[in-house]
Design a protein around this motif. Structure first.
Motif, PDB file in Angstrom:
ATOM      1  N   ARG A 126      26.520 -20.014  23.105  1.00 23.75           N
ATOM      2  CA  ARG A 126      25.341 -20.338  23.898  1.00 23.75           C
ATOM      3  C   ARG A 126      24.265 -20.996  23.041  1.00 23.75           C
ATOM      4  NH1 ARG A 126      23.404 -15.648  27.869  1.00 23.75           N
ATOM      5  NH2 ARG A 126      21.896 -17.311  28.299  1.00 23.75           N
ATOM      6  N   SER A 127      23.600 -21.969  23.613  1.00 23.24           N
ATOM      7  CA  SER A 127      22.491 -22.630  22.934  1.00 23.24           C
ATOM      8  C   SER A 127      21.327 -22.879  23.894  1.00 23.24           C
ATOM      9  CB  SER A 127      22.950 -23.954  22.318  1.00 23.24           C
ATOM     10  OG  SER A 127      23.466 -24.822  23.320  1.00 23.24           O
ATOM     11  N   ASP A 128      21.328 -22.157  25.006  1.00 26.25           N
ATOM     12  CA  ASP A 128      20.231 -22.265  25.967  1.00 26.25           C
ATOM     13  C   ASP A 128      19.104 -21.339  25.489  1.00 26.25           C
ATOM     14  OD1 ASP A 128      22.110 -20.205  26.459  1.00 26.25           O
ATOM     15  OD2 ASP A 128      21.404 -19.935  28.522  1.00 26.25           O
ATOM     16  N   TRP A 129      18.393 -21.810  24.468  1.00 24.11           N
ATOM     17  CA  TRP A 129      17.416 -20.971  23.776  1.00 24.11           C
ATOM     18  C   TRP A 129      16.411 -20.331  24.734  1.00 24.11           C
ATOM     19  CZ3 TRP A 129      20.461 -20.774  20.112  1.00 24.11           C
ATOM     20  CH2 TRP A 129      20.849 -21.827  19.293  1.00 24.11           C
ATOM     21  N   ILE A 157       7.168  -6.051  14.656  1.00 22.99           N
ATOM     22  CA  ILE A 157       7.744  -7.390  14.530  1.00 22.99           C
ATOM     23  C   ILE A 157       9.139  -7.249  13.911  1.00 22.99           C
ATOM     24  CG2 ILE A 157       5.508  -8.493  14.316  1.00 22.99           C
ATOM     25  CD1 ILE A 157       6.106  -8.869  11.324  1.00 22.99           C
ATOM     26  N   ASP A 158       9.973  -8.235  14.165  1.00 22.60           N
ATOM     27  CA  ASP A 158      11.313  -8.252  13.586  1.00 22.60           C
ATOM     28  C   ASP A 158      11.853  -9.679  13.698  1.00 22.60           C
ATOM     29  OD1 ASP A 158      13.656  -7.420  12.385  1.00 22.60           O
ATOM     30  OD2 ASP A 158      14.154  -5.914  13.897  1.00 22.60           O
ATOM     31  N   ASN A 159      12.947  -9.936  13.014  1.00 19.15           N
ATOM     32  CA  ASN A 159      13.594 -11.238  13.099  1.00 19.15           C
ATOM     33  C   ASN A 159      15.042 -11.099  12.687  1.00 19.15           C
ATOM     34  OD1 ASN A 159      14.009 -12.244  10.120  1.00 19.15           O
ATOM     35  ND2 ASN A 159      11.956 -11.336  10.181  1.00 19.15           N
ATOM     36  N   LEU A 160      15.823 -12.096  13.001  1.00 18.10           N
ATOM     37  CA  LEU A 160      17.227 -12.129  12.617  1.00 18.10           C
ATOM     38  C   LEU A 160      17.648 -13.574  12.456  1.00 18.10           C
ATOM     39  CD1 LEU A 160      19.803 -10.399  12.141  1.00 18.10           C
ATOM     40  CD2 LEU A 160      20.326 -10.740  14.576  1.00 18.10           C
ATOM     41  N   GLU A 161      18.172 -13.923  11.284  1.00  9.30           N
ATOM     42  CA  GLU A 161      18.741 -15.247  11.098  1.00  9.30           C
ATOM     43  C   GLU A 161      20.072 -15.289  11.831  1.00  9.30           C
ATOM     44  OE1 GLU A 161      18.722 -15.486   6.826  1.00  9.30           O
ATOM     45  OE2 GLU A 161      16.822 -16.567   6.815  1.00  9.30           O
ATOM     46  N   LEU A 162      20.191 -16.198  12.777  1.00  9.48           N
ATOM     47  CA  LEU A 162      21.371 -16.224  13.637  1.00  9.48           C
ATOM     48  C   LEU A 162      22.571 -16.747  12.857  1.00  9.48           C
ATOM     49  CD1 LEU A 162      19.811 -17.411  16.996  1.00  9.48           C
ATOM     50  CD2 LEU A 162      20.119 -15.100  16.120  1.00  9.48           C
ATOM     51  N   SER A 163      23.711 -16.120  13.112  1.00 10.84           N
ATOM     52  CA  SER A 163      24.889 -16.384  12.308  1.00 10.84           C
ATOM     53  C   SER A 163      25.676 -17.596  12.764  1.00 10.84           C
ATOM     54  CB  SER A 163      25.801 -15.157  12.318  1.00 10.84           C
ATOM     55  OG  SER A 163      26.103 -14.792  13.655  1.00 10.84           O
ATOM     56  N   ALA A 164      25.372 -18.102  13.940  1.00  7.93           N
ATOM     57  CA  ALA A 164      26.073 -19.286  14.434  1.00  7.93           C
ATOM     58  C   ALA A 164      25.059 -20.171  15.134  1.00  7.93           C
ATOM     59  CB  ALA A 164      27.180 -18.881  15.396  1.00  7.93           C
ATOM     60  N   VAL A 165      25.211 -21.449  15.004  1.00  8.04           N
ATOM     61  CA  VAL A 165      24.287 -22.386  15.630  1.00  8.04           C
ATOM     62  C   VAL A 165      25.068 -23.420  16.404  1.00  8.04           C
ATOM     63  CG1 VAL A 165      22.506 -22.088  13.895  1.00  8.04           C
ATOM     64  CG2 VAL A 165      24.211 -23.837  13.564  1.00  8.04           C
ATOM     65  N   SER A 166      24.377 -24.064  17.326  1.00  8.77           N
ATOM     66  CA  SER A 166      25.017 -25.106  18.135  1.00  8.77           C
ATOM     67  C   SER A 166      24.892 -26.445  17.408  1.00  8.77           C
ATOM     68  CB  SER A 166      24.348 -25.182  19.488  1.00  8.77           C
ATOM     69  OG  SER A 166      24.809 -26.287  20.227  1.00  8.77           O
TER      70      SER A 166
END
Length: 278
Positions: free
Chosen positions: A214-217, A269-278
């Motif tokens: 998915r890439s529908d941000w 607050i929090d964040n996560l570097e996404l492991s897969a990108v479109s």
């Protein structure tokens, strides 16, 4: 370990060091801070931690007056993990005059997300960090990735001002259930602490969706906001952005999801570097 309260004494103690590693904090330390100290020790030089609750980065309605001051406990924790110096100035030492010379980071990075919901926050952060850099004169500065936008803002300030400092981003320290460690977690009661883990779970749900292609941000962001609201949170933002500058991502960009939400009176607050990108 030596505790120092005066700028002149600190400079004298560090004179001649070319590999000082610096960890700035506001005290009320937890395991995440201690992990930063352990990362700083790998640099091979003296390790300095500062403890200073910086008035400039608190809005009038925020928790400056009630922010926990736990210097004695903090020093004991720092001693155990091998910190060499604690710089703990009082307000009169660091701000002997009203601070009218301030650092204004560029709006395209500093006035979005956290900067939008906390106007002036990064002016306060950059001003105190630059002042502490001038006091410590480190070769390395270690910041946690939990404050993702802060890390990017500080890195940009260092580049723009040609400071001879390498800014190192350390991974977010988490509790066993996934909650990002934060001094403000201490504000949560037992029920809220159990609920707090759902912020990181929503970020992981987004990561899982991206792994599946998915890439529908915007849809992913809205779904996470709605899910938090349904559980009684008051989210400020859940946003998928470019890692490099928190701009709107394009195809092929490495991305991170950043979030801020209130649970009761506590803002997390929090964040996560996404492991897969479109």
């Amino acid at each position: 370990m030596r505790v120092i309260h005066r700028i002149a004494e600190l400079r004298q103690a560090l004179a001649g060091s070319s590999a000082t590693a610096f960890v700035p904090t506001m005290g009320n330390l937890h395991a995440g801070h201690l992990a930063l100290i352990e990362r700083a020790r790998k640099a091979g030089g003296p390790v300095v931690a500062s403890i200073f609750v910086n008035r400039l980065q608190f809005a009038p309605h925020e928790d400056f007056d009630t922010y926990p001051r736990t210097l004695e406990r903090d020093c004991e924790l720092l001693r155990k993990v091998g910190c060499d110096f604690v710089f703990a100035p009082n307000e009169a030492e660091l701000y002997p005059q009203r601070q009218v010379c301030t650092v204004h980071p560029p709006a395209d990075l500093a006035d979005i997300l956290e900067g939008h919901f906390r106007p002036g926050f990064f002016i306060g952060v950059c001003t105190v960090v630059l002042k502490l850099f001038n006091c410590v004169q480190p070769r390395y500065a270690i910041f946690g990735k939990k404050d993702y936008q802060q890390l990017l803002v500080v890195r940009q300030m260092v580049r723009q001002l040609a400071l001879p400092i390498e800014v190192i981003g350390a991974e977010t320290a988490r509790a066993d259930d996934g909650l990002a460690l934060s001094s403000r977690n201490g504000y949560l009661d037992e029920v809220q602490r159990a609920e707090a883990v759902y912020l990181s779970r929503e970020l992981r749900a987004i990561d899982s969706a991206v792994r599946q292609g998915r890439s529908d941000w915007a849809s992913l962001e809205s779904a996470a906001m709605d899910a938090l609201s349904a559980r009684g949170w008051r989210p400020d933002y859940v946003a998928i952005r470019r890692r490099i500058d928190l701009g709107e991502p394009a195809a092929g960009d490495a991305v991170v999801v950043v979030a801020a939400a209130r649970l009761g009176a506590t803002r997390l607050i929090d964040n996560l570097e996404l492991s897969a990108v479109s």
